[in-house]
Design a protein around this motif. Structure first.
Motif, PDB file in Angstrom:
ATOM      1  N   LEU A 128      30.595  33.468  43.710  1.00 21.38           N
ATOM      2  CA  LEU A 128      31.919  33.775  43.172  1.00 21.38           C
ATOM      3  C   LEU A 128      32.901  34.053  44.301  1.00 21.38           C
ATOM      4  N   ASN A 129      32.452  34.788  45.309  1.00 23.06           N
ATOM      5  CA  ASN A 129      33.295  35.078  46.475  1.00 23.06           C
ATOM      6  C   ASN A 129      33.743  33.789  47.151  1.00 23.06           C
ATOM      7  N   LEU A 130      32.813  32.865  47.342  1.00 20.89           N
ATOM      8  CA  LEU A 130      33.154  31.581  47.960  1.00 20.89           C
ATOM      9  C   LEU A 130      34.111  30.783  47.087  1.00 20.89           C
ATOM     10  N   LEU A 131      33.890  30.814  45.787  1.00 22.29           N
ATOM     11  CA  LEU A 131      34.753  30.087  44.861  1.00 22.29           C
ATOM     12  C   LEU A 131      36.191  30.603  44.925  1.00 22.29           C
ATOM     13  N   LEU A 132      36.339  31.918  45.004  1.00 23.18           N
ATOM     14  CA  LEU A 132      37.678  32.506  45.105  1.00 23.18           C
ATOM     15  C   LEU A 132      38.349  32.138  46.423  1.00 23.18           C
ATOM     16  N   GLU A 133      37.564  32.068  47.484  1.00 25.19           N
ATOM     17  CA  GLU A 133      38.116  31.657  48.780  1.00 25.19           C
ATOM     18  C   GLU A 133      38.574  30.199  48.753  1.00 25.19           C
ATOM     19  N   ILE A 134      37.769  29.333  48.155  1.00 26.09           N
ATOM     20  CA  ILE A 134      38.120  27.917  48.069  1.00 26.09           C
ATOM     21  C   ILE A 134      39.418  27.719  47.295  1.00 26.09           C
ATOM     22  N   ASN A 135      39.579  28.493  46.234  1.00 20.66           N
ATOM     23  CA  ASN A 135      40.785  28.385  45.395  1.00 20.66           C
ATOM     24  C   ASN A 135      41.952  29.228  45.888  1.00 20.66           C
ATOM     25  N   ASP A 136      41.785  29.852  47.083  1.00 19.64           N
ATOM     26  CA  ASP A 136      42.846  30.636  47.725  1.00 19.64           C
ATOM     27  C   ASP A 136      43.345  31.778  46.821  1.00 19.64           C
ATOM     28  N   VAL A 137      42.412  32.362  46.085  1.00 21.84           N
ATOM     29  CA  VAL A 137      42.781  33.439  45.156  1.00 21.84           C
ATOM     30  C   VAL A 137      43.141  34.717  45.903  1.00 21.84           C
ATOM     31  N   TYR A 138      42.469  34.972  47.041  1.00 17.50           N
ATOM     32  CA  TYR A 138      42.685  36.226  47.759  1.00 17.50           C
ATOM     33  C   TYR A 138      44.104  36.358  48.297  1.00 17.50           C
ATOM     34  N   ASN A 139      44.697  35.257  48.704  1.00 12.02           N
ATOM     35  CA  ASN A 139      46.079  35.315  49.192  1.00 12.02           C
ATOM     36  C   ASN A 139      47.065  35.509  48.060  1.00 12.02           C
ATOM     37  N   THR A 140      46.719  34.954  46.899  1.00 11.51           N
ATOM     38  CA  THR A 140      47.622  35.092  45.738  1.00 11.51           C
ATOM     39  C   THR A 140      47.464  36.450  45.067  1.00 11.51           C
ATOM     40  N   PHE A 141      46.221  36.897  44.957  1.00 17.36           N
ATOM     41  CA  PHE A 141      45.934  38.187  44.315  1.00 17.36           C
ATOM     42  C   PHE A 141      45.067  39.033  45.249  1.00 17.36           C
ATOM     43  N   PRO A 142      45.672  39.735  46.183  1.00 18.71           N
ATOM     44  CA  PRO A 142      44.919  40.522  47.181  1.00 18.71           C
ATOM     45  C   PRO A 142      43.975  41.546  46.573  1.00 18.71           C
ATOM     46  N   ILE A 143      44.262  41.996  45.362  1.00 17.03           N
ATOM     47  CA  ILE A 143      43.421  43.017  44.731  1.00 17.03           C
ATOM     48  C   ILE A 143      41.981  42.518  44.536  1.00 17.03           C
ATOM     49  N   PHE A 144      41.823  41.197  44.373  1.00 13.74           N
ATOM     50  CA  PHE A 144      40.491  40.628  44.179  1.00 13.74           C
ATOM     51  C   PHE A 144      39.649  40.636  45.455  1.00 13.74           C
ATOM     52  N   ARG A 145      40.271  41.029  46.571  1.00 18.42           N
ATOM     53  CA  ARG A 145      39.535  41.049  47.828  1.00 18.42           C
ATOM     54  C   ARG A 145      38.402  42.083  47.807  1.00 18.42           C
ATOM     55  N   ILE A 146      38.415  42.953  46.815  1.00 19.07           N
ATOM     56  CA  ILE A 146      37.316  43.906  46.653  1.00 19.07           C
ATOM     57  C   ILE A 146      35.982  43.165  46.501  1.00 19.07           C
ATOM     58  N   ILE A 147      36.038  41.955  45.924  1.00 18.87           N
ATOM     59  CA  ILE A 147      34.834  41.135  45.768  1.00 18.87           C
ATOM     60  C   ILE A 147      34.297  40.722  47.126  1.00 18.87           C
ATOM     61  N   ASP A 148      35.207  40.352  48.022  1.00 21.20           N
ATOM     62  CA  ASP A 148      34.812  39.965  49.373  1.00 21.20           C
ATOM     63  C   ASP A 148      34.251  41.169  50.138  1.00 21.20           C
ATOM     64  N   ILE A 149      34.823  42.338  49.896  1.00 17.17           N
ATOM     65  CA  ILE A 149      34.367  43.556  50.565  1.00 17.17           C
ATOM     66  C   ILE A 149      32.933  43.890  50.158  1.00 17.17           C
ATOM     67  N   LEU A 150      32.635  43.752  48.863  1.00 13.05           N
ATOM     68  CA  LEU A 150      31.314  44.132  48.349  1.00 13.05           C
ATOM     69  C   LEU A 150      30.251  43.061  48.581  1.00 13.05           C
ATOM     70  N   ASP A 151      30.690  41.837  48.872  1.00 13.50           N
ATOM     71  CA  ASP A 151      29.733  40.753  49.057  1.00 13.50           C
ATOM     72  C   ASP A 151      28.969  40.910  50.373  1.00 13.50           C
ATOM     73  N   SER A 152      27.653  40.793  50.304  1.00 10.94           N
ATOM     74  CA  SER A 152      26.808  40.912  51.490  1.00 10.94           C
ATOM     75  C   SER A 152      25.491  40.191  51.248  1.00 10.94           C
ATOM     76  N   VAL A 153      24.881  39.717  52.309  1.00  6.61           N
ATOM     77  CA  VAL A 153      23.598  39.033  52.187  1.00  6.61           C
ATOM     78  C   VAL A 153      22.457  40.014  51.956  1.00  6.61           C
ATOM     79  N   PHE A 154      22.631  41.267  52.353  1.00  6.61           N
ATOM     80  CA  PHE A 154      21.540  42.241  52.273  1.00  6.61           C
ATOM     81  C   PHE A 154      21.093  42.568  50.846  1.00  6.61           C
TER      82      PHE A 154
END
Length: 381
Positions: A47-73
């Motif tokens: 989902l994080n990658l999908l939002l990046e591909i669709n440039d959602v983070y620049n349009t809606f910065p609030i969704f960046r919480i998904i990127d913050i919580l995303d981790s491989v661990f």
């Protein structure tokens, strides 16, 4: 875009699969709970990658919480917990898993600092803030290099504790797929770091592999393995509690002892070949062989396949397949009425009683009883 479609399907499938594993009594176990969380975390990363591909983070910065919580661990930790709880090795791993949880927290903290740098200009001129970010990323990268192989090796060591060949086979394959996924990701990061390589294309390929992993886990890992495991358990219960249902090994099939046929018994229930067929079904339960056909029965009786059909059609007014399926349905009905089998999948019961596919089982059951297997079970609860 094909990639976006694949990611959407994988995310949806991962979420649905995770919910089913958490809620369905078929998969309700502590081990499956961790596998569900692993699938959720992998879907979250997609989902994080999908939002990046669709440039959602620049349009809606609030969704960046998904990127913050995303981790491989989290994904890796939950896979490790799944294997540990599924195989229940006689080793203490609580301290090790606490360390993994700390790594998860550290990864999230690093992501917070990285995203703060992206979404605010407050610290752009702060040398201290820049140094902190660089140090956190270096430490995180070193942790990746050390702990990802370490966790994978530790997880693999647990597989040897499995005593079930089928279970060991599918968990080993799951481990291989997870290892390929994580090492591909790690190598991509290394190449991008040292050769200033654009990672976007590599990450898209890795994401497709991750989507495949979710699909494989859904079908082969969960459905097919669970089905195989249920079949073994059902077979064990049938043979333990109802020995008369055990599929016997037919001896002397090439030279069966058949009394001469009397003219008046040629095509009646007194026909010795038909009586022998009834005995094979009622006492030896040959119908539980999913590959049973006229040729096999003819060989057991010492007659031609055409004569088998003639006997069954004339005496029972049924064709051979329907005749055999009647025995299978009666066995299924008897098992359904046994409370010890109430938590087992109906399809698994049908397959164990000799049906070769879901379609054949459901169609035959409805044709003979007038209702579906599930309706029959509910009616007799």
């Amino acid at each position: 875009m094909i990639l976006v479609t694949i990611l959407n399907i994988a995310i949806f499938q991962g979420i649905v699969l995770g919910i089913i594993m958490l809620k369905s009594p078929l998969f309700k176990s502590k081990a499956n709970k961790y596998l569900a969380f692993a699938i959720f975390s992998l879907s979250f990363s997609l989902l994080n990658l999908l939002l990046e591909i669709n440039d959602v983070y620049n349009t809606f910065p609030i969704f960046r919480i998904i990127d913050i919580l995303d981790s491989v661990f989290p994904f890796l930790v939950f896979i490790c917990l799944f294997v540990a709880n599924q195989l229940k090795p006689p080793v203490k791993n609580s301290k090790y898993l606490i360390a993994l949880s700390v790594l998860m927290g550290y990864s999230i903290i690093t992501s917070v600092f990285n995203d703060l740098e992206l979404i605010t200009d407050a610290y752009n001129d702060s040398t201290l803030f820049t140094i902190i970010i660089v140090l956190l990323n270096i430490i995180q990268f070193l942790l990746f290099l050390v702990f990802i192989p370490g966790i994978l090796i530790y997880t693999y060591s647990l597989i040897d504790y499995s005593k079930d060949v089928q279970e060991k086979k599918w968990i080993t394959l799951l481990w291989v797929l997870v290892t390929v996924l994580l090492f591909s990701w790690l190598i991509a990061i290394l190449v991008g770091l040292f050769f200033d390589y654009d990672l976007s294309y590599s990450m898209k390929i890795i994401s497709v592999f991750a989507a495949f992993l979710i699909h494989w886990t859904a079908y082969f890992g969960i459905f097919k393995f669970r089905l195989a495991k249920d079949k073994e358990e059902i077979k064990s219960l049938i043979n333990k509690r109802k020995p008369h249902y055990e599929l016997s090994v037919i001896t002397e099939v090439s030279q069966p002892k058949i009394t001469p046929i009397k003219k008046e018994d040629s095509l009646t229930k007194e026909n010795p070949y038909f009586k022998k067929l009834e005995d094979l079904c009622e006492n030896h339960h040959i119908y539980r062989d999913g590959t049973l056909d006229r040729e096999k029965v003819a060989e057991m009786l010492g007659i031609s396949p055409g004569y088998v059909s003639q006997l069954v059609n004339t005496i029972t007014d049924k064709n051979f397949a329907t005749y055999i399926n009647h025995y299978r349905i009666e066995a299924v009905k008897d098992i359904i009425l046994d409370a010890e089998f109430e938590n087992y999948n109906l399809l698994t019961i049908g397959l164990e009683c000799g049906f070769s596919s879901k379609t054949t089982f459901h169609n035959s059951f409805k044709k003979i009883t007038g209702m579906t297997p599930n309706a029959y079970r509910k009616m007799h609860k």
